[in-house]
Design an enzyme around this catalytic site. Sequence first.
Site: not given
Length: 231
Positions: A71, A137, A141
Amino acid sequence: MQVFITGVSKGLGKALATEFLKLGNEVIGIGRSHSFTDKNFRFISCDLENLEHVNKLDFGKLSSSVLFVNNAGIIGEIERISEQTSSDIQSVLNANTLAPMLLCQKILKAFAPTEGLSILNISSGAGKRAIPSWASYCASKAALDIFSETIYLEEKERGRNVRIYALSPGVIDTEMQNKIRSKKTSSFSSSEAFKELKTSGELVQPELIAQKIIQLLKEAYSGEVIYSLKK
Ligand SMILES: NC(=O)c1ccc[n+]([C@@H]2O[C@H](COP(=O)([O-])OP(=O)(O)OC[C@H]3O[C@@H](n4cnc5c(N)ncnc54)[C@H](OP(=O)(O)O)[C@@H]3O)[C@@H](O)[C@H]2O)c1
């Protein structure tokens, strides 16, 4: 069930840990800090941007039902890449991609049975859609998505039934969104759009996202690795 969750100090990770503890699970938080006092909670201290720390983690041999949630994540410096330092880029890739990859590898090695392991990698819609000033970022991902799909296929080839998700949770009302809203349009062209998400009430509370994730994990697994909670 044993539930490992990275980044339990706040936001989605804290909400997930709280919900799993309420259901009577053993929760092992991994990260820099936490505020849990539940007897079923254990903490492993680790800075996930520091890959030497991550490499030192040892889960021993795991044999019961295990869920591992990657997470913890950071948005990093919200600036065009031309305005960033190399360490800004490195921090995001370490925390969001390399640490989860190393942790997936460790958990796949530590878990011996052919059934009973689930891995939930928290991804983002930003891994599928380029957003200026979020280059690291978005890339971090996107890499986590294809990594998750690949290890799912690898485990199938080994005759193991591992449930793996790269899950996009949608927009959540956390500190990450506070940081996003604090940026000026001059360095972040989508700044106003993200402020609007807050004022129009579109940000979802982390507790609700945690409950939706728990519901998903109760359902039969279709082998759909790339998963969006918004659908
Ligand atoms: N919020 C959204 O709208 C949104 C949307 C899509 C995806 N996501 C993803 O959801 C996940 C959770 O985000 P969030 O919104 O809950 O963020 P958050 O409120 O900022 O919380 C991030 C968590 O990650 C931990 N963390 C960050 N860097 C770490 C490090 N170097 N070592 C150990 N732990 C570290 C933080 O711990 P510390 O207190 O130690 O910093 C914190 O517990 C992330 O992967 C994020 O990319 C969020």
